[in-house]
Scaffold this motif. Structure first.
Motif, PDB file in Angstrom:
ATOM      1  N   GLU A  44       0.827  -1.213   0.000  1.00  6.21           N
ATOM      2  CA  GLU A  44       0.000   0.000   0.000  1.00  6.21           C
ATOM      3  C   GLU A  44       0.858   1.259   0.000  1.00  6.21           C
ATOM      4  N   HIS A  47       2.505   1.828  -3.470  1.00  7.02           N
ATOM      5  CA  HIS A  47       1.579   2.399  -4.442  1.00  7.02           C
ATOM      6  C   HIS A  47       1.409   3.904  -4.228  1.00  7.02           C
ATOM      7  N   GLU A  48       1.266   4.298  -2.966  1.00  9.44           N
ATOM      8  CA  GLU A  48       1.090   5.720  -2.654  1.00  9.44           C
ATOM      9  C   GLU A  48       2.334   6.523  -3.022  1.00  9.44           C
ATOM     10  N   ASN A  51       2.571   6.920  -6.797  1.00 11.11           N
ATOM     11  CA  ASN A  51       1.581   7.895  -7.262  1.00 11.11           C
ATOM     12  C   ASN A  51       2.024   9.327  -6.964  1.00 11.11           C
ATOM     13  N   SER A  52       2.768   9.506  -5.857  1.00  9.03           N
ATOM     14  CA  SER A  52       3.188  10.848  -5.456  1.00  9.03           C
ATOM     15  C   SER A  52       4.504  11.281  -6.081  1.00  9.03           C
ATOM     16  N   LYS A  81       5.082  15.177   2.140  1.00  5.99           N
ATOM     17  CA  LYS A  81       4.322  14.143   1.434  1.00  5.99           C
ATOM     18  C   LYS A  81       4.760  12.754   1.893  1.00  5.99           C
ATOM     19  N   ILE A  85       2.534   9.882   4.060  1.00 11.09           N
ATOM     20  CA  ILE A  85       2.270   8.527   3.539  1.00 11.09           C
ATOM     21  C   ILE A  85       2.770   7.455   4.503  1.00 11.09           C
TER      22      ILE A  85
END
Length: 217
Positions: A44, A47-48, A51-52, A81, A85
């Protein structure tokens, strides 16, 4: 019991933590930096992060910490960021560790410890500081900075040190605010203030933080 060790990068937090584990019975150290590295392996989280920060942070379908570091240490916004996360996943692992080791003395050592809920949970708080040149030499040896020939990487390292300096200043502010809160018990501090004790004598930045907070200048 929880012992918290905080201080600037390269001041010896890990060394002291390891010494406590070696010399004190029923004592265990939780390396929060390692937890930060471990959560990068959670699907998880990966993936985050992609994406960032984009696919460039991947190497063989794993997060490349060096590439990620190049991004986040160059920008406070990108660092925020990353923290947003990863921190919630780090807290889960830290909470579980503390719950599973209630019968032990737990040593927490981390630069950002004062900015977390775990700082208030510490029964003993230790603040370390040593001269800047010593810390810098340790960092150079630890991170092989002396072998870096790429100018852009060297500039990035300088930016990282500047970012850490800002974070480290907040450590003193956290210690000052908690100390004043405990001593004053909600009442204003008036009159003359005397600074006594080893830490206030040797840590000029800590004393300066007290002066700013109490508006003594």
């Amino acid at each position: 019991m929880i012992i918290g060790i905080c201080g600037k990068s390269g001041c010896g937090k890990s060394t002291l933590a390891n010494k406590l584990v070696q010399t004190c019975e029923n004592t265990i150290n939780l390396d929060i930096d390692k937890i930060g590295h471990n959560v990068l392996n959670i699907e998880e989280v990966q993936h985050e992060l992609v994406n960032s920060f984009g696919n460039n942070i991947l190497n063989n379908n794993m997060i490349d910490r060096k590439q990620l570091g190049n991004i986040v240490f160059a920008s406070r916004l990108e660092m925020k960021k990353l923290s947003h996360i990863t921190w919630k996943h780090m807290q889960i692992q830290i909470d579980k560790f503390l719950a599973d080791t209630k019968d032990k003395v737990v040593v927490l050592d981390w630069l950002l410890l004062p900015k977390t809920k775990y700082f208030k949970m510490c029964d003993i708080k230790i603040l370390l500081d040593i001269p800047y040149e010593t810390r810098m030499n340790r960092a150079i040896k630890r991170d092989n900075i002396s072998k870096v020939e790429n100018k852009e990487i060297l500039i990035l390292f300088i930016k990282m040190v500047m970012t850490l300096a800002t974070i480290e200043a907040s450590i003193f502010a956290a210690v000052v605010n908690q100390t004043i809160s405990g001593l004053a018990c909600g009442k204003p501090i008036r009159g003359h203030v005397a600074f006594l004790g080893g830490p206030l004598h040797f840590l000029s930045e800590l004393k300066a933080s007290f002066i700013r907070t109490l508006k003594l200048d």
